[in-house]
Write an enzyme that holds these catalytic residues in place. Sequence first.
Site, short mmCIF file in Angstrom:
data_model
loop_
_atom_site.label_atom_id
_atom_site.label_comp_id
_atom_site.label_asym_id
_atom_site.label_seq_id
_atom_site.Cartn_x
_atom_site.Cartn_y
_atom_site.Cartn_z
N TYR A 128 -7.13 34.22 -19.42
CA TYR A 128 -6.99 33.04 -20.29
C TYR A 128 -8.34 32.42 -20.60
O TYR A 128 -9.27 32.49 -19.80
CB TYR A 128 -6.13 31.96 -19.61
CG TYR A 128 -4.72 32.34 -19.30
CD1 TYR A 128 -3.70 32.12 -20.23
CD2 TYR A 128 -4.38 32.92 -18.08
CE1 TYR A 128 -2.39 32.46 -19.95
CE2 TYR A 128 -3.07 33.27 -17.78
CZ TYR A 128 -2.08 33.04 -18.71
OH TYR A 128 -0.78 33.37 -18.43
N LEU A 145 -5.31 26.17 -24.75
CA LEU A 145 -5.14 27.32 -23.86
C LEU A 145 -4.83 28.55 -24.70
O LEU A 145 -3.95 28.52 -25.56
CB LEU A 145 -4.00 27.06 -22.87
CG LEU A 145 -3.67 28.19 -21.89
CD1 LEU A 145 -4.85 28.46 -20.95
CD2 LEU A 145 -2.42 27.85 -21.08
N HIS A 166 10.61 39.00 -24.53
CA HIS A 166 9.18 38.82 -24.30
C HIS A 166 8.88 38.96 -22.81
O HIS A 166 9.78 39.12 -21.98
CB HIS A 166 8.67 37.49 -24.87
CG HIS A 166 9.25 36.26 -24.26
ND1 HIS A 166 9.04 35.91 -22.95
CD2 HIS A 166 10.04 35.28 -24.78
CE1 HIS A 166 9.65 34.78 -22.69
NE2 HIS A 166 10.27 34.37 -23.78
N ASP A 185 3.48 28.23 -23.33
CA ASP A 185 3.84 26.90 -23.81
C ASP A 185 3.57 26.78 -25.31
O ASP A 185 2.70 27.48 -25.84
CB ASP A 185 3.02 25.84 -23.09
CG ASP A 185 3.35 25.74 -21.61
OD1 ASP A 185 4.46 26.15 -21.23
OD2 ASP A 185 2.49 25.27 -20.84
N TYR A 222 -0.53 29.10 -12.68
CA TYR A 222 -0.40 28.07 -13.71
C TYR A 222 -1.77 27.48 -13.99
O TYR A 222 -2.37 26.81 -13.14
CB TYR A 222 0.59 26.99 -13.27
CG TYR A 222 2.01 27.48 -13.25
CD1 TYR A 222 2.78 27.49 -14.41
CD2 TYR A 222 2.57 27.99 -12.07
CE1 TYR A 222 4.08 27.98 -14.40
CE2 TYR A 222 3.87 28.47 -12.05
CZ TYR A 222 4.62 28.46 -13.22
OH TYR A 222 5.90 28.95 -13.21
#
Length: 311
Positions: free
Chosen positions: A76, A200, A43, A48, A179
């Site tokens: 995101y 998320l 990947h 997460d 992050y």
Amino acid sequence: MGRPSRRGRDIDGIVLLDKPLGLSSNDLLQKVKRLFRANKAGHTGALDPLATGMLPVCLGEATKFSQHLLDADKRYRVIARLGERTDTSDAEGQTVSVRPVSLDKTRLEAALDHFRGESSQVPSMFSALKHQGRPLYEYARKGITVEREARPIHVYDLQLHRWDLTKVELEIHCSKGTYIRTIIDDLGERLGCGAHVMALRRLAVARYPIERMVTLAALQAIAADAPPDTLAQLDALLLPMDSAVADMPLVNLPSDLAARLRLGQTVAVTAQPQAGLVRLTEGDAGRFFGIGEIAAPGRLTPRRLIAEPRA
């Protein structure tokens, strides 16, 4: 007597997975590898278990170019809980503080503006970033804090979609190594109330369209319905491996020069970019065979080549 092993395939390409909630990126990778019966898979940047969304999985020779997707921009959608800070900066952690929320849109927008553009960010202790060969989250779970250096990041776009006194929803277009949980934790401290990530979703990696994502359930259904000994329907979902480097300038070479590159030789080229990485194709058919680098004007050096030209 044991069941005979099923041989893997030398299959090349990229599948855009829509990672489900609660599954680790590596677990998903292994499931996809088995479904495609691929000999090799990797990947391009873990999500997460709490996160969902786009996870490009490279199969076969496409794994040689996974780093370029790891280095690509990401987009995101995040929903953050206001008024509560956790030790992991997300909903899976332990609450470390609860504070009242006193907020208006003007103050919220001013706080968000702090994160737009270029800045530096200290990675979370609960990240997969490695220290001495081990991910930081392993140290964090043992109560060990490792000193981390701030790293440069770039938030190209940050949009406020909706908010109230309990939560805020944002869309963030950012550079590699950003992050989101750290942005949310820092936002909460800037607002004086604390915050953590509730949900998320990764919407995009590089320029891959969200419409090409496919769920694990869809792959499993296709595999279950496929005729014996054929995976053509699954293979039809694969994107070409050169899509991972589609943003690089293209250099098309005649077969004799391509053959010299495969031997590790530097070749002379004209009317090409002055410097940098380039995408390599061969002959009139334009078959992709890897990437090279123009380190000096007119001089092309091989960098990552596939085992043989693929149609």
